[in-house]
Write a protein that holds these residues in place. Sequence first.
Motif, PDB file in Angstrom:
ATOM      1  N   GLU A 282      73.289  27.217   6.109  1.00 22.02           N
ATOM      2  CA  GLU A 282      74.657  27.109   6.603  1.00 22.02           C
ATOM      3  C   GLU A 282      75.192  25.781   6.117  1.00 22.02           C
ATOM      4  OE1 GLU A 282      75.096  27.573  10.777  1.00 22.02           O
ATOM      5  OE2 GLU A 282      74.403  29.646  10.804  1.00 22.02           O
ATOM      6  N   ASN A 283      76.023  25.826   5.097  1.00 26.85           N
ATOM      7  CA  ASN A 283      76.507  24.581   4.499  1.00 26.85           C
ATOM      8  C   ASN A 283      77.420  23.807   5.460  1.00 26.85           C
ATOM      9  OD1 ASN A 283      75.092  25.054   2.150  1.00 26.85           O
ATOM     10  ND2 ASN A 283      76.829  25.983   1.084  1.00 26.85           N
ATOM     11  N   GLY A 284      78.116  24.525   6.301  1.00 30.63           N
ATOM     12  CA  GLY A 284      78.989  23.854   7.254  1.00 30.63           C
ATOM     13  C   GLY A 284      78.230  22.990   8.245  1.00 30.63           C
ATOM     14  N   ASN A 285      76.978  23.341   8.494  1.00 30.67           N
ATOM     15  CA  ASN A 285      76.128  22.596   9.417  1.00 30.67           C
ATOM     16  C   ASN A 285      75.048  21.789   8.705  1.00 30.67           C
ATOM     17  OD1 ASN A 285      77.476  23.663  11.633  1.00 30.67           O
ATOM     18  ND2 ASN A 285      76.097  25.435  11.735  1.00 30.67           N
ATOM     19  N   ASN A 286      75.097  21.774   7.368  1.00 31.63           N
ATOM     20  CA  ASN A 286      74.077  21.056   6.586  1.00 31.63           C
ATOM     21  C   ASN A 286      72.670  21.456   7.014  1.00 31.63           C
ATOM     22  OD1 ASN A 286      76.133  19.713   5.297  1.00 31.63           O
ATOM     23  ND2 ASN A 286      75.900  17.815   6.464  1.00 31.63           N
ATOM     24  N   THR A 287      72.470  22.753   7.235  1.00 28.50           N
ATOM     25  CA  THR A 287      71.211  23.225   7.804  1.00 28.50           C
ATOM     26  C   THR A 287      70.607  24.327   6.948  1.00 28.50           C
ATOM     27  OG1 THR A 287      71.994  22.693  10.032  1.00 28.50           O
ATOM     28  CG2 THR A 287      70.107  24.185   9.847  1.00 28.50           C
ATOM     29  N   VAL A 288      69.296  24.233   6.753  1.00 32.86           N
ATOM     30  CA  VAL A 288      68.547  25.304   6.114  1.00 32.86           C
ATOM     31  C   VAL A 288      67.563  25.847   7.150  1.00 32.86           C
ATOM     32  CG1 VAL A 288      66.874  23.681   5.112  1.00 32.86           C
ATOM     33  CG2 VAL A 288      67.144  25.955   4.108  1.00 32.86           C
ATOM     34  N   TYR A 289      67.393  27.170   7.137  1.00 33.60           N
ATOM     35  CA  TYR A 289      66.554  27.842   8.123  1.00 33.60           C
ATOM     36  C   TYR A 289      65.387  28.552   7.432  1.00 33.60           C
ATOM     37  CZ  TYR A 289      70.803  27.348  10.937  1.00 33.60           C
ATOM     38  OH  TYR A 289      71.899  26.859  11.600  1.00 33.60           O
ATOM     39  N   LEU A 290      64.337  28.753   8.212  1.00 34.65           N
ATOM     40  CA  LEU A 290      63.238  29.603   7.758  1.00 34.65           C
ATOM     41  C   LEU A 290      62.865  30.530   8.907  1.00 34.65           C
ATOM     42  CD1 LEU A 290      61.307  30.150   5.354  1.00 34.65           C
ATOM     43  CD2 LEU A 290      59.620  28.749   6.573  1.00 34.65           C
ATOM     44  N   GLN A 291      63.173  31.798   8.755  1.00 37.08           N
ATOM     45  CA  GLN A 291      62.775  32.805   9.717  1.00 37.08           C
ATOM     46  C   GLN A 291      61.392  33.302   9.345  1.00 37.08           C
ATOM     47  OE1 GLN A 291      64.406  34.030  12.512  1.00 37.08           O
ATOM     48  NE2 GLN A 291      62.559  35.251  12.895  1.00 37.08           N
ATOM     49  N   MET A 292      60.466  33.177  10.267  1.00 37.57           N
ATOM     50  CA  MET A 292      59.078  33.558  10.037  1.00 37.57           C
ATOM     51  C   MET A 292      58.754  34.726  10.951  1.00 37.57           C
ATOM     52  SD  MET A 292      57.618  29.648  10.182  1.00 37.57           S
ATOM     53  CE  MET A 292      55.924  30.123   9.912  1.00 37.57           C
ATOM     54  N   ASP A 293      58.474  35.868  10.397  1.00 37.15           N
ATOM     55  CA  ASP A 293      58.149  37.062  11.161  1.00 37.15           C
ATOM     56  C   ASP A 293      56.703  37.482  10.907  1.00 37.15           C
ATOM     57  OD1 ASP A 293      61.431  38.222  10.362  1.00 37.15           O
ATOM     58  OD2 ASP A 293      60.757  37.347  12.243  1.00 37.15           O
ATOM     59  N   ASN A 294      56.135  38.191  11.888  1.00 36.74           N
ATOM     60  CA  ASN A 294      54.749  38.655  11.776  1.00 36.74           C
ATOM     61  C   ASN A 294      53.847  37.509  11.317  1.00 36.74           C
ATOM     62  OD1 ASN A 294      52.553  40.411  11.772  1.00 36.74           O
ATOM     63  ND2 ASN A 294      52.972  41.153   9.703  1.00 36.74           N
ATOM     64  N   VAL A 295      53.955  36.393  11.994  1.00 33.20           N
ATOM     65  CA  VAL A 295      53.174  35.228  11.580  1.00 33.20           C
ATOM     66  C   VAL A 295      51.690  35.496  11.757  1.00 33.20           C
ATOM     67  CG1 VAL A 295      55.038  33.580  11.981  1.00 33.20           C
ATOM     68  CG2 VAL A 295      53.454  34.139  13.841  1.00 33.20           C
ATOM     69  N   GLN A 296      50.901  34.815  10.957  1.00 31.60           N
ATOM     70  CA  GLN A 296      49.455  34.969  10.952  1.00 31.60           C
ATOM     71  C   GLN A 296      48.787  33.600  11.100  1.00 31.60           C
ATOM     72  OE1 GLN A 296      48.039  38.105  10.879  1.00 31.60           O
ATOM     73  NE2 GLN A 296      50.192  38.725  11.059  1.00 31.60           N
ATOM     74  N   PRO A 297      47.538  33.570  11.540  1.00 33.85           N
ATOM     75  CA  PRO A 297      46.869  32.272  11.718  1.00 33.85           C
ATOM     76  C   PRO A 297      46.910  31.396  10.458  1.00 33.85           C
ATOM     77  CG  PRO A 297      45.596  33.985  12.782  1.00 33.85           C
ATOM     78  CD  PRO A 297      46.710  34.683  12.055  1.00 33.85           C
ATOM     79  N   GLU A 298      46.916  31.991   9.298  1.00 34.38           N
ATOM     80  CA  GLU A 298      46.961  31.189   8.073  1.00 34.38           C
ATOM     81  C   GLU A 298      48.326  30.549   7.830  1.00 34.38           C
ATOM     82  OE1 GLU A 298      46.035  34.391   8.326  1.00 34.38           O
ATOM     83  OE2 GLU A 298      46.932  35.639   6.750  1.00 34.38           O
ATOM     84  N   ASP A 299      49.307  30.897   8.647  1.00 35.20           N
ATOM     85  CA  ASP A 299      50.618  30.244   8.557  1.00 35.20           C
ATOM     86  C   ASP A 299      50.643  28.918   9.321  1.00 35.20           C
ATOM     87  OD1 ASP A 299      52.160  33.485   8.890  1.00 35.20           O
ATOM     88  OD2 ASP A 299      51.767  32.353   7.038  1.00 35.20           O
ATOM     89  N   THR A 300      49.581  28.612  10.012  1.00 36.92           N
ATOM     90  CA  THR A 300      49.493  27.367  10.761  1.00 36.92           C
ATOM     91  C   THR A 300      49.612  26.171   9.832  1.00 36.92           C
ATOM     92  OG1 THR A 300      48.177  28.310  12.547  1.00 36.92           O
ATOM     93  CG2 THR A 300      47.968  25.936  12.181  1.00 36.92           C
ATOM     94  N   GLY A 301      50.421  25.201  10.244  1.00 39.08           N
ATOM     95  CA  GLY A 301      50.585  23.989   9.458  1.00 39.08           C
ATOM     96  C   GLY A 301      51.853  23.251   9.837  1.00 39.08           C
TER      97      GLY A 301
END
Length: 113
Positions: free
Chosen positions: A71-90
């Motif tokens: 969202e350029n108006g908010n100077n924000t970048v997002y990351l939606q993470m779905d079906n997360v797995q233990p290897e996504d830990t970090g």
Amino acid sequence: VQLQASGGGWVRAGGSLRLSCVSSGFTFSEYTMGWWRQAPDNQREWVASINPSFMPNYKASLKDRFTISRENGNNTVYLQMDNVQPEDTGVYYCNRIYNRLPWGQGTLVTVSS
């Protein structure tokens, strides 16, 4: 110039999280922005990026579960993470893809099985 990531936390495998990163001190809309992550005892790895034209790019193994947006108006970048797995830990970080800035503190994601 600042990059402030947030939204991490503890989640069970199969759950979802949405990370946010607010930027300041530069013209956000002109830069390709990205997310990286660093698991314990591992090097930081690139996860996804999105260019000024909103075109996303993903690490191939994450493409089906993660979605990057901005969202350029908010100077924000997002990351939606779905079906997360233990290897996504970090710790997850955001930054510019080119002319990278000093890394911020990131936000910790912990996925339990």
